[in-house]
Design a protein around this motif. Structure first.
Motif, short mmCIF file in Angstrom:
data_model
loop_
_atom_site.label_atom_id
_atom_site.label_comp_id
_atom_site.label_asym_id
_atom_site.label_seq_id
_atom_site.Cartn_x
_atom_site.Cartn_y
_atom_site.Cartn_z
N HIS A 1 0.82 -1.21 0.00
CA HIS A 1 0.00 0.00 0.00
C HIS A 1 0.86 1.26 0.00
CE1 HIS A 1 -2.91 -3.07 1.16
NE2 HIS A 1 -3.85 -2.24 0.77
N LEU A 2 2.07 1.17 0.54
CA LEU A 2 2.98 2.31 0.52
C LEU A 2 3.37 2.65 -0.91
CD1 LEU A 2 4.65 4.35 2.12
CD2 LEU A 2 6.46 2.64 2.31
N LEU A 3 3.58 1.65 -1.75
CA LEU A 3 3.90 1.91 -3.16
C LEU A 3 2.79 2.68 -3.86
CD1 LEU A 3 5.61 -1.23 -4.75
CD2 LEU A 3 6.60 0.98 -4.20
N ARG A 4 1.56 2.38 -3.51
CA ARG A 4 0.43 3.10 -4.11
C ARG A 4 0.51 4.59 -3.77
NH1 ARG A 4 -4.64 -0.80 -2.35
NH2 ARG A 4 -3.64 -2.82 -2.79
N LEU A 5 1.01 4.91 -2.57
CA LEU A 5 1.16 6.31 -2.19
C LEU A 5 2.17 7.02 -3.08
CD1 LEU A 5 0.58 8.66 -0.18
CD2 LEU A 5 2.46 7.77 1.21
N PHE A 6 3.25 6.35 -3.44
CA PHE A 6 4.27 6.97 -4.28
C PHE A 6 3.71 7.32 -5.66
CE2 PHE A 6 7.09 5.83 -0.97
CZ PHE A 6 8.25 6.57 -1.15
N VAL A 7 2.77 6.55 -6.14
CA VAL A 7 2.11 6.88 -7.41
C VAL A 7 1.32 8.18 -7.27
CG1 VAL A 7 0.41 6.11 -9.10
CG2 VAL A 7 2.00 4.46 -8.09
N LYS A 8 0.79 8.41 -6.08
CA LYS A 8 -0.05 9.58 -5.83
C LYS A 8 0.75 10.84 -5.48
CE LYS A 8 -4.26 7.85 -6.18
NZ LYS A 8 -5.26 8.41 -7.12
N PHE A 9 2.03 10.69 -5.12
CA PHE A 9 2.79 11.84 -4.64
C PHE A 9 2.85 13.01 -5.63
CE2 PHE A 9 5.35 9.65 -1.08
CZ PHE A 9 4.57 10.27 -0.12
N PRO A 10 3.15 12.80 -6.93
CA PRO A 10 3.17 13.95 -7.84
C PRO A 10 1.85 14.71 -7.84
CG PRO A 10 4.20 12.05 -8.86
CD PRO A 10 3.54 11.55 -7.59
N GLU A 11 0.75 13.95 -7.76
CA GLU A 11 -0.58 14.56 -7.72
C GLU A 11 -0.77 15.36 -6.43
OE1 GLU A 11 -4.98 12.70 -6.90
OE2 GLU A 11 -3.75 11.75 -8.43
N LEU A 12 -0.37 14.79 -5.32
CA LEU A 12 -0.56 15.44 -4.02
C LEU A 12 0.34 16.66 -3.87
CD1 LEU A 12 -0.72 12.25 -1.76
CD2 LEU A 12 -2.63 13.74 -2.34
N PHE A 13 1.59 16.54 -4.32
CA PHE A 13 2.55 17.62 -4.12
C PHE A 13 2.41 18.75 -5.13
CE2 PHE A 13 5.70 14.50 -1.97
CZ PHE A 13 5.05 14.71 -0.77
N SER A 14 1.67 18.52 -6.21
CA SER A 14 1.55 19.56 -7.23
C SER A 14 0.83 20.80 -6.72
CB SER A 14 0.83 19.01 -8.47
OG SER A 14 -0.49 18.63 -8.15
N TYR A 15 0.20 20.69 -5.58
CA TYR A 15 -0.52 21.84 -5.01
C TYR A 15 0.14 22.34 -3.72
CZ TYR A 15 -3.81 20.12 -8.37
OH TYR A 15 -4.37 19.69 -9.54
N VAL A 16 1.40 21.94 -3.51
CA VAL A 16 2.13 22.37 -2.32
C VAL A 16 3.17 23.41 -2.71
CG1 VAL A 16 3.68 21.64 -0.46
CG2 VAL A 16 1.79 20.16 -1.17
N ASN A 17 3.19 24.55 -2.04
CA ASN A 17 4.19 25.58 -2.29
C ASN A 17 5.44 25.26 -1.49
OD1 ASN A 17 2.57 27.18 -3.99
ND2 ASN A 17 1.52 28.05 -2.22
N MET A 18 6.58 25.18 -2.20
CA MET A 18 7.82 24.81 -1.54
C MET A 18 8.99 25.35 -2.35
SD MET A 18 8.87 20.95 -0.35
CE MET A 18 7.20 20.62 0.26
N GLU A 19 10.08 25.70 -1.68
CA GLU A 19 11.27 26.16 -2.36
C GLU A 19 11.83 25.05 -3.25
OE1 GLU A 19 12.66 29.13 -2.35
OE2 GLU A 19 11.20 29.98 -0.94
N GLU A 20 12.39 25.46 -4.40
CA GLU A 20 12.88 24.46 -5.35
C GLU A 20 13.96 23.58 -4.72
OE1 GLU A 20 14.70 24.14 -9.90
OE2 GLU A 20 13.92 26.03 -9.13
#
Length: 311
Positions: free
Chosen positions: A245-264
């Motif tokens: 189930h942890l691997l499934r989270l890694f698939v979702k990370f780009p989607e989740l992080f695309s709306y997070v403001n963070m320094e490059e």
């Protein structure tokens, strides 16, 4: 994509290549054709890059519109749909069916925005010569620029062996009515604890994301009952579930992080940490991840849990 974190697909209705008529040589789709493609539980806009005859079966190399090219893959015709109004309706219905439950507003919002960005890019490709839609395209280009930036800053390249693990995981749960027996050993918590403290804060973040995302977007429909039986009395999912189930989270990370403001610089450090962590899982794949044959029938699990309870 849906490492990405797949559910009932073509088996729920018409065959995936529905609406397609074979050519003289048996091909249902052609190079350069825009299609809809099943990837796990959802249907995505895609474009066929190559077509080859392999072992007497036509295979199609597809690029998922709006997604990193690392997700490009060879698929059979049963994973593809013609890009028609009828199939677009099916796509929307499937997205709705597989969407986050009513209480999980934040997860649903993220999924909706990601689909919109993919659709926007696909629409841009189709309408770039249409002057009548110039104003609309101007707005879309601004949104696309933001999406490209997010994709540039966070690229999680899933090792091929782990991609196969995700596909096997999806097939076991959604096609073979099997589940991962809980509790897993090692658990997500135990796996994360094996990593050096130098990246402790990022790993704490992974654990937090996992615990919150699991019930919202990492479970297949057939795993719901098992989750409700296993996670009680404020138990954290990371102490029960494992690397599958942890691997499934890694698939979702780009989607989740695309709306997070963070320094490059922070993005880059986190991206490297996530890539290193995936390599760590790959290196210990035989210890952390179940083989396809080790999954259990969901009926066996349900019956075992139900013994002694009132029906």
């Amino acid at each position: 994509m849906g490492s990405s974190s797949k559910e009932d697909t073509a088996s729920d209705g018409d065959t995936a290549s529905g609406g397609a008529s074979p050519s003289n040589d048996g091909r249902l789709f052609t190079e350069g054709e825009r299609v809809l493609a099943y990837h796990g539980p959802r249907v995505y806009g895609a474009k066929i890059q190559k077509v080859e005859l392999r072992k007497k079966e036509w295979k199609y190399f597809v690029h998922y519109l709006g997604w990193n090219k690392n997700w490009d893959e060879w698929v059979s015709a049963d994973r593809l749909l013609k890009h028609t109004e009828e199939n677009l309706v099916k796509q929307k219905a499937l997205d709705k069916k597989q969407g986050v439950e009513k209480g999980a507003k934040s997860g649903r919002s993220a999924q909706t925005k990601t689909r919109s960005s993919a659709d926007t890019k696909a629409e841009k490709d189709d309408t770039k010569n249409n002057a009548a839609k110039g104003k609309k395209r101007k707005n879309e280009l601004g949104n696309e620029k933001d999406n490209v930036l997010a994709e540039k800053l966070l690229k999680i390249q899933m090792p091929a062996t782990l991609k196969k693990q995700l596909v096997d995981d999806w097939e076991n749960v959604t096609q073979k009515d099997k589940v991962v027996k809980l509790p897993r050993s090692p658990t997500v918590d135990e796996i994360l604890s094996k990593i050096t403290d130098a990246v402790g804060e990022i790993l704490k973040g992974i654990r937090c994301y996992f615990d919150k995302a699991l019930p919202m977007m990492l479970l297949y429909k057939k795993e719901r009952q098992q989750y409700e039986e296993a996670i009680v009395d404020d138990v954290s999912p990371s102490t029960v579930y494992g690397a599958e189930h942890l691997l499934r989270l890694f698939v979702k990370f780009p989607e989740l992080f695309s709306y997070v403001n963070m320094e490059e610089e922070t993005w880059n450090r986190m991206q490297q940490t996530l890539l290193d962590f995936l390599k760590f899982i790959q290196k210990n794949q035989s210890t952390f991840l179940l083989s396809p044959s080790a999954y259990e029938s969901d009926k066996v699990v349900s019956d075992g849990k139900g013994k002694g309870k009132d029906e």
